[in-house]
Design a protein around this motif. Sequence first.
Motif, PDB file in Angstrom:
ATOM      1  N   ALA A 199      -1.747   1.928  -5.787  1.00 27.61           N
ATOM      2  CA  ALA A 199      -1.685   0.799  -4.852  1.00 27.61           C
ATOM      3  C   ALA A 199      -0.697   1.109  -3.728  1.00 27.61           C
ATOM      4  CB  ALA A 199      -1.275  -0.476  -5.590  1.00 27.61           C
ATOM      5  N   TYR A 200       0.411   1.766  -4.045  1.00 26.21           N
ATOM      6  CA  TYR A 200       1.391   2.142  -3.035  1.00 26.21           C
ATOM      7  C   TYR A 200       0.798   3.160  -2.070  1.00 26.21           C
ATOM      8  CZ  TYR A 200       5.888   3.535  -1.041  1.00 26.21           C
ATOM      9  OH  TYR A 200       6.920   3.803  -0.186  1.00 26.21           O
ATOM     10  N   THR A 201      -0.005   4.103  -2.581  1.00 21.09           N
ATOM     11  CA  THR A 201      -0.696   5.078  -1.726  1.00 21.09           C
ATOM     12  C   THR A 201      -1.587   4.349  -0.731  1.00 21.09           C
ATOM     13  OG1 THR A 201      -0.781   6.661  -3.538  1.00 21.09           O
ATOM     14  CG2 THR A 201      -2.258   7.058  -1.717  1.00 21.09           C
ATOM     15  N   ASN A 202      -2.381   3.406  -1.243  1.00 18.64           N
ATOM     16  CA  ASN A 202      -3.281   2.645  -0.370  1.00 18.64           C
ATOM     17  C   ASN A 202      -2.496   1.880   0.687  1.00 18.64           C
ATOM     18  OD1 ASN A 202      -5.403   3.600  -1.891  1.00 18.64           O
ATOM     19  ND2 ASN A 202      -5.493   1.798  -3.197  1.00 18.64           N
ATOM     20  N   HIS A 203      -1.356   1.306   0.286  1.00 18.86           N
ATOM     21  CA  HIS A 203      -0.520   0.556   1.226  1.00 18.86           C
ATOM     22  C   HIS A 203      -0.009   1.477   2.338  1.00 18.86           C
ATOM     23  CE1 HIS A 203       2.614  -2.040   2.792  1.00 18.86           C
ATOM     24  NE2 HIS A 203       3.475  -1.072   2.571  1.00 18.86           N
ATOM     25  N   LEU A 204       0.488   2.654   1.965  1.00 24.94           N
ATOM     26  CA  LEU A 204       1.012   3.584   2.975  1.00 24.94           C
ATOM     27  C   LEU A 204      -0.083   4.051   3.932  1.00 24.94           C
ATOM     28  CD1 LEU A 204       3.430   5.795   0.830  1.00 24.94           C
ATOM     29  CD2 LEU A 204       4.049   4.068   2.516  1.00 24.94           C
ATOM     30  N   GLU A 205      -1.255   4.361   3.393  1.00 29.03           N
ATOM     31  CA  GLU A 205      -2.350   4.827   4.255  1.00 29.03           C
ATOM     32  C   GLU A 205      -2.839   3.710   5.171  1.00 29.03           C
ATOM     33  OE1 GLU A 205      -5.114   6.576   1.501  1.00 29.03           O
ATOM     34  OE2 GLU A 205      -3.931   8.417   1.345  1.00 29.03           O
TER      35      GLU A 205
ATOM     36  N   HIS B 234      -1.014   1.228   6.279  1.00 28.04           N
ATOM     37  CA  HIS B 234       0.039   1.055   7.279  1.00 28.04           C
ATOM     38  C   HIS B 234      -0.064   2.132   8.363  1.00 28.04           C
ATOM     39  CE1 HIS B 234       3.884  -0.121   8.931  1.00 28.04           C
ATOM     40  NE2 HIS B 234       4.291   1.137   8.865  1.00 28.04           N
ATOM     41  N   LYS B 235      -0.331   3.371   7.965  1.00 31.41           N
ATOM     42  CA  LYS B 235      -0.477   4.461   8.932  1.00 31.41           C
ATOM     43  C   LYS B 235      -1.679   4.201   9.842  1.00 31.41           C
ATOM     44  CE  LYS B 235      -1.340   9.316   9.478  1.00 31.41           C
ATOM     45  NZ  LYS B 235      -2.025  10.440   8.956  1.00 31.41           N
ATOM     46  N   ARG B 236      -2.803   3.754   9.239  1.00 31.69           N
ATOM     47  CA  ARG B 236      -4.003   3.476  10.024  1.00 31.69           C
ATOM     48  C   ARG B 236      -3.721   2.378  11.063  1.00 31.69           C
ATOM     49  NH1 ARG B 236      -7.637  -0.130  10.343  1.00 31.69           N
ATOM     50  NH2 ARG B 236      -6.961  -1.308   8.539  1.00 31.69           N
ATOM     51  N   GLN B 237      -3.013   1.322  10.641  1.00 33.84           N
ATOM     52  CA  GLN B 237      -2.689   0.240  11.569  1.00 33.84           C
ATOM     53  C   GLN B 237      -1.797   0.728  12.705  1.00 33.84           C
ATOM     54  OE1 GLN B 237      -0.957  -2.766   9.081  1.00 33.84           O
ATOM     55  NE2 GLN B 237      -2.940  -3.555   8.396  1.00 33.84           N
ATOM     56  N   MET B 238      -0.838   1.590  12.391  1.00 32.04           N
ATOM     57  CA  MET B 238       0.052   2.120  13.431  1.00 32.04           C
ATOM     58  C   MET B 238      -0.730   2.979  14.418  1.00 32.04           C
ATOM     59  SD  MET B 238       2.963   0.817  12.865  1.00 32.04           S
ATOM     60  CE  MET B 238       4.059   1.756  13.871  1.00 32.04           C
ATOM     61  N   GLU B 239      -1.677   3.783  13.922  1.00 29.00           N
ATOM     62  CA  GLU B 239      -2.491   4.603  14.821  1.00 29.00           C
ATOM     63  C   GLU B 239      -3.381   3.737  15.696  1.00 29.00           C
ATOM     64  OE1 GLU B 239      -4.469   7.234  12.116  1.00 29.00           O
ATOM     65  OE2 GLU B 239      -2.778   8.639  12.031  1.00 29.00           O
ATOM     66  N   GLU B 240      -3.948   2.662  15.135  1.00 27.40           N
ATOM     67  CA  GLU B 240      -4.775   1.748  15.942  1.00 27.40           C
ATOM     68  C   GLU B 240      -3.930   1.098  17.030  1.00 27.40           C
ATOM     69  OE1 GLU B 240      -6.638  -1.133  13.424  1.00 27.40           O
ATOM     70  OE2 GLU B 240      -8.061   0.313  12.576  1.00 27.40           O
ATOM     71  N   MET B 241      -2.719   0.676  16.675  1.00 23.76           N
ATOM     72  CA  MET B 241      -1.855   0.031  17.653  1.00 23.76           C
ATOM     73  C   MET B 241      -1.488   1.010  18.762  1.00 23.76           C
ATOM     74  SD  MET B 241       1.563  -2.328  17.003  1.00 23.76           S
ATOM     75  CE  MET B 241       1.621  -1.822  15.331  1.00 23.76           C
ATOM     76  N   LYS B 242      -1.218   2.261  18.398  1.00 16.63           N
ATOM     77  CA  LYS B 242      -0.874   3.277  19.391  1.00 16.63           C
ATOM     78  C   LYS B 242      -2.072   3.544  20.301  1.00 16.63           C
ATOM     79  CE  LYS B 242       1.667   6.772  18.022  1.00 16.63           C
ATOM     80  NZ  LYS B 242       2.050   8.052  17.390  1.00 16.63           N
ATOM     81  N   ALA B 243      -3.282   3.629  19.716  1.00 16.39           N
ATOM     82  CA  ALA B 243      -4.497   3.866  20.511  1.00 16.39           C
ATOM     83  C   ALA B 243      -4.739   2.696  21.467  1.00 16.39           C
ATOM     84  CB  ALA B 243      -5.694   4.063  19.597  1.00 16.39           C
ATOM     85  N   ARG B 244      -4.496   1.466  20.984  1.00 14.51           N
ATOM     86  CA  ARG B 244      -4.672   0.290  21.847  1.00 14.51           C
ATOM     87  C   ARG B 244      -3.703   0.324  23.019  1.00 14.51           C
ATOM     88  NH1 ARG B 244      -3.587  -4.133  18.384  1.00 14.51           N
ATOM     89  NH2 ARG B 244      -4.682  -3.148  16.701  1.00 14.51           N
TER      90      ARG B 244
END
Length: 196
Positions: free
Chosen positions: A127-133, A135-145
Motif C-alpha cells: 500500500a505504501y508503494t502504491n501511495h508513493l507511485e 504521489h509521483k504521478r500527481q507531481m508529474e501531472e502538476m509539473k506538466a500542467r
Amino acid sequence: KKLCLAPYETFEKQCKEIVALIDEPIKSIDGQVAVFDQKLQDEKWEQIKAYYQAEVKELLQLVPLEKIVSPKWKNKTESLESVCNGIGDRLDAIRTDLQTIESLGSEFQNEVTNTYLTDFNLSKAIAYTNHLEEHKRQMEEMKARKIAESAEKPAVVPTPKPEPVKVEATPAPAPTPAPAPQKPEPMYKVKFETEA
C-alpha cells in the motif's frame, strides 16, 4: 467476656505460630523454584538464540531476534522444537516477502523495504508503494500542467517606465479683461417615476 475469650485467644496465638512455621519453608521453596524456573528460561533463551544465529544468515542486520519473538515462546510450556519451528517459519516468510517487494520493480524499493522491516506487514508495504507511485504521478501531472500553462501564456515583456517630465515655472500671464456677461440659459424641470 474476658474469661470466655481467653481460651480462644490462646488458641489463635498458637495457630498463628504454626502458620508462620509452615509459611517460612514455603517461601524458601518458592524462591528456589523461581530461581530454577529462571535458570531453565535462560537456558531455553540461549538455545533459541543459537538456533536463530544458525538460521538468520543474510537477514542478520535486517531482522533482529527481538523483533520476531513471540511472547509465548518464553513460557516453559512452549517446547523448544515449537519455538524453533516458529522462528524458521517467520524467517522464511520474511525472505519471501522481501523477494515479493523486489519483484515489484518499484523505484521506491528502499523506502518500501524499510517500511516492511518496521513491522513485517507486506500488505502495508505494498500500500505504501502504491501511495508513493500515486504521489509521483500527481507531481508529474502538476509539473506538466505548469509547463503547458507557461507555454500558452505569452511572455510578459516589461514596459519601460516613462521618464518624469520636468516642469519649469513661468511667470503668470497678464490678466485678460473679463468677458461680457452672457444671457443665462433656460432651466427645465423633469420628473421620473418608477413602479416596483
